[in-house]
Scaffold this active site. Structure first.
Site, PDB file in Angstrom:
ATOM      1  CB  CYS A   2     -69.816  58.112 -63.126  1.00  0.00           C
ATOM      2  SG  CYS A   2     -71.077  57.079 -63.837  1.00  0.00           S
ATOM      3  NE  ARG A  27     -64.974  58.143 -59.692  1.00  0.00           N
ATOM      4  CZ  ARG A  27     -64.973  57.861 -58.407  1.00  0.00           C
ATOM      5  NH1 ARG A  27     -63.834  57.678 -57.789  1.00  0.00           N
ATOM      6  NH2 ARG A  27     -66.081  57.767 -57.726  1.00  0.00           N
ATOM      7  CD1 TRP A  75     -68.416  50.692 -65.405  1.00  0.00           C
ATOM      8  CD2 TRP A  75     -70.266  50.714 -64.150  1.00  0.00           C
ATOM      9  NE1 TRP A  75     -68.745  49.394 -65.097  1.00  0.00           N
ATOM     10  CE2 TRP A  75     -69.858  49.371 -64.326  1.00  0.00           C
ATOM     11  CE3 TRP A  75     -71.408  50.971 -63.395  1.00  0.00           C
ATOM     12  CZ2 TRP A  75     -70.559  48.309 -63.777  1.00  0.00           C
ATOM     13  CZ3 TRP A  75     -72.103  49.910 -62.843  1.00  0.00           C
ATOM     14  CH2 TRP A  75     -71.672  48.591 -63.044  1.00  0.00           C
ATOM     15  CG  ASN A 101     -70.289  58.847 -59.264  1.00  0.00           C
ATOM     16  OD1 ASN A 101     -70.718  57.740 -59.581  1.00  0.00           O
ATOM     17  ND2 ASN A 101     -69.324  59.001 -58.383  1.00  0.00           N
ATOM     18  N   GLY A 102     -73.792  58.143 -59.522  1.00  0.00           N
ATOM     19  CA  GLY A 102     -74.641  57.522 -58.498  1.00  0.00           C
ATOM     20  C   GLY A 102     -75.937  57.024 -59.100  1.00  0.00           C
ATOM     21  CD  GLU A 491     -56.274  39.218 -56.613  1.00  0.00           C
ATOM     22  OE1 GLU A 491     -57.462  39.075 -56.342  1.00  0.00           O
ATOM     23  OE2 GLU A 491     -55.823  40.240 -57.158  1.00  0.00           O
ATOM     24  CE  LYS A 495     -56.152  41.440 -60.522  1.00  0.00           C
ATOM     25  NZ  LYS A 495     -56.660  41.578 -59.234  1.00  0.00           N
ATOM     26  CD  GLU A 498     -60.118  42.034 -61.861  1.00  0.00           C
ATOM     27  OE1 GLU A 498     -60.775  42.821 -61.183  1.00  0.00           O
ATOM     28  OE2 GLU A 498     -58.898  41.827 -61.645  1.00  0.00           O
ATOM     29  CG  HIS A 514     -65.193  17.290 -53.754  1.00  0.00           C
ATOM     30  ND1 HIS A 514     -65.743  16.088 -53.401  1.00  0.00           N
ATOM     31  CD2 HIS A 514     -64.164  17.483 -52.902  1.00  0.00           C
ATOM     32  CE1 HIS A 514     -65.099  15.581 -52.359  1.00  0.00           C
ATOM     33  NE2 HIS A 514     -64.121  16.414 -52.037  1.00  0.00           N
ATOM     34  CE  LYS A 613     -57.703  50.655 -58.735  1.00  0.00           C
ATOM     35  NZ  LYS A 613     -57.362  49.221 -58.711  1.00  0.00           N
TER      36      LYS A 613
END
Ligand code: G6P
Length: 618
Positions: A2, A27, A75, A101-102, A491, A495, A498, A514, A613
């Site tokens: 947020c 955010r 968010w 925010n929180g 990574e 990417k 996401e 495996h 983010k």
């Protein structure tokens, strides 16, 4: 999560707030809202969707007048993203309004009490509970808004950054912080104040900012007054620091690129240089790290290093495990912040904990830092955002100096984190006598060559885009790497998932047999990092195993490679370097591949669905 931004002063608040919300959208972006006080009334508009949706709606709902107001980009935590759950939230009397925010953890018990006292609730949010608690206290105690906010926050368990306005006293904004960041930008002669989750919304108006500390409450007034108090005991904070911001407007704009992510991928040569500038004195063979030099014995005497991080930063931590063990011969454990903080880990004063975080605000990493400190470990931070919560919490640290990273998918943060970690491991390896002088010099030389080599790789963009066009519609991808390039495989897969929403898995190449090998058929593209240094022959065998099951192979190889060229469907050549630094190169094509696939699939690259983010909730 947020984003919050607000204004009080002599200018029209609306354009400042909307512009600020756009900069804070990284955010969270599932709903947005704005509130203004036009001198008589509270004007409020909010909607599910992005800030651009809010902009489209605002004109038909409110006049947009007012020199005081604030906005929010959300968010969702409590309550689905919809109109009623969007912020700002009004109190029952409609006199008070809040953005938050929180998470307020004990909101349900507070809500029960308020319901008994006749309050009704329209949303599912913890925030609406908080604003009504503030109203209830204000009415009961017959006190001013600041006092009511302070008393309410003493009852609250959780994390917050809040901004509150009271229509009955419309000359001030009240701000408070515990666990979620918030900054106050101070205009010339205190004639205006800007409030925001980070400094980006007000950078063109002022370079002077105060970052509220946890447990502080600030009141900014039209009469140019600013007061900061401790929430716990109401003491006045007189010695607050006004920071000089280094950020520029240019740094937070797209600069001609279609997306922030692409801009940030292309910024990597410069970002890596900025990271080692002043630290790597290559001619003299010296590595200077201000934040480390005063505490070097804590590192050299350490029993082990524990690295805590989340997401992409955790992948940088995995690369560091190879670096520290290989070059400095210090045992390393790499932990997700979220697991570490809750599993009662054994930590002693002989341990060094390194927290890696681009934002410096990730709640789980921050909590892990606090726990490690309380158990006596020495805690070193590697952050990008200057003045962030983790940067301020640690005993010492080093900034990556990558510049603002706005695209939600992290790119330059990763390579600059690895750059710092390489410097750190080389410095420690040298001091501990675990690396020979020629090797040390060779690594230093190679590090100085990385930016040019990244530049060269960026020139392969068109080739990578062509490969992307062939695979844009596949449902799955597999990424394989070994040694230093195993974390790069993770990574690369991260990417892709996401930003393109294609299911992708990263695996150590040898582990393929495996499990993942069962997935391989002619429809499965497999990205294999097969650079010449580092288990090359073994990776070639893995490629043969994929080939014989008809998998499609996209191989990242060292320039001039012929063996893999004959086996793979596509190759992407990277310049030669030492194995330990190869992640700084092999990562680049994987970032570009994910980027192009996502663009071709019409995905919102900079703001992928459901992500944010900066994850400031656990
Ligand atoms: C979020 C972001 C990732 C990032 C992770 C850790 O999940 O979307 O890109 O890697 O948080 O963030 P940090 O700021 O701590 O590096």
């Amino acid at each position: 999560m947020c984003g919050i931004t607000g204004y009080i002063g002599y200018r029209d608040a609306y354009p400042i707030i909307i512009q600020g919300l756009k900069r804070l959208e990284y955010r969270g972006y599932d709903s947005a809202g704005v509130v203004l006080y036009d001198g008589q009334n509270i004007q409020l508009s909010k909607t599910k969707g992005k800030v651009s949706d809010l902009e489209n709606k605002v004109t038909s709902e409110i006049s947009g007048d007012g020199k005081i107001g604030f906005g929010h980009t959300r968010w969702a935590t409590h309550g689905v993203p919809n109109h009623v759950n969007s912020h700002p939230h009004l109190s029952q009397s409609k006199n008070l309004v809040i953005v938050h925010n929180g998470i307020i953890e004990n909101y349900d018990t507070i809500k029960e009490e308020l319901v008994k006292r006749g309050y009704t609730f329209h949303s599912d949010t913890d925030t609406e509970v908080l604003i009504n608690l503030i109203e209830e206290i204000k009415d009961q105690e017959k006190c001013k808004l600041g006092k009511a906010v302070q008393l309410a926050l003493k009852q609250v368990i959780g994390a917050y950054a809040i901004l509150v306005f009271d229509k009955t006293k419309p000359d001030e904004l009240v701000i408070a912080r515990l666990g979620s960041p918030i900054a106050i930008g101070i205009g010339k002669d205190n004639a205006e104040f800007f409030i925001a989750s980070d400094a980006t919304p007000f950078i063109e108006y002022t370079k002077n900012a105060i970052y509220l500390e946890d447990g502080e409450l600030g009141i900014v007034k039209i009469n140019r007054e600013i007061k900061i108090r401790k929430i716990n005991d109401d003491t006045l904070v007189e010695d607050f620091t006004i920071q000089q911001l280094q950020l520029s407007l240019e740094q937070i704009e797209k600069g001609g690129y279609e997306h922030f992510m692409l801009k940030e991928i292309y910024e990597q040569p410069e970002a890596v240089i900025d990271t080692y500038r002043g630290r790597l004195l290559a001619n003299k063979g010296i590595i200077k790290m201000g934040g480390l030099d005063d505490h070097i014995e804590r590192f050299t005497n350490a029993n082990r290093i524990i690295i805590v991080a989340c997401g992409t930063s955790w992948h940088a931590g995995l690369v560091a495990e190879y670096l520290f063990e290989d070059i400095a011969r210090i045992p390393v454990e790499v932990e997700y912040g979220s697991e570490f903080r809750y599993r009662n880990p054994i930590i002693t004063e002989k341990d060094v904990v390194i927290a890696i975080s681009q934002s410096g605000e990730t709640a789980d990493t921050l909590a892990a830092v606090k726990m490690a400190k309380s158990k006596g470990a020495f805690v070193f931070g590697i952050c990008n955002v200057v003045g962030s919560s983790i940067a301020r919490e640690v005993h010492a640290g080093a900034y990556t100096h990558a510049g603002p990273e706005i695209g939600v998918a992290s790119t330059k943060a990763f390579t600059t984190q690895i750059t710092i970690l390489s410097l750190l491991s080389l410095k420690l390896g040298k001091i501990k006598g675990n690396i020979s002088s020629p090797n040390y010099q060779a690594y230093i030389h190679e590090l100085t060559q990385i930016p040019k080599k990244v530049e060269k790789l960026l020139n392969k963009d068109t080739h990578i885009k062509q490969i992307a066009s062939l695979y844009q519609d596949v449902p799955n991808f597999l990424y394989l790497g070994r040694g230093y390039n195993f974390p790069v495989a993770l990574e690369g897969a991260l990417k892709l998932k996401e930003i393109s929403y294609i299911h992708a898995e990263g695996y150590p190449a040898a582990e393929m047999k495996h499990g993942p090998i069962a997935l391989i058929d002619e429809n499965m593209p497999v990205v294999v990092i097969a650079t010449r240094k580092g288990h090359y022959e073994k990776v070639v065998s893995n490629i043969q195993e994929i080939k014989s099951r008809h998998g499609q192979i996209i191989a990242v190889v060292t320039e001039g490679d012929t063996t893999v060229r004959d086996l793979a469907d596509h190759i992407i050549e990277v310049p030669e370097t030492v194995e330990a630094l190869s992640p700084l190169l092999t990562t680049i094509p994987l970032q570009l591949l994910a980027y192009h696939i996502a663009v071709m699939r019409n995905c919102n690259v900079d703001q992928p669905r459901n992500l944010a983010k900066s994850v400031t909730v656990e």
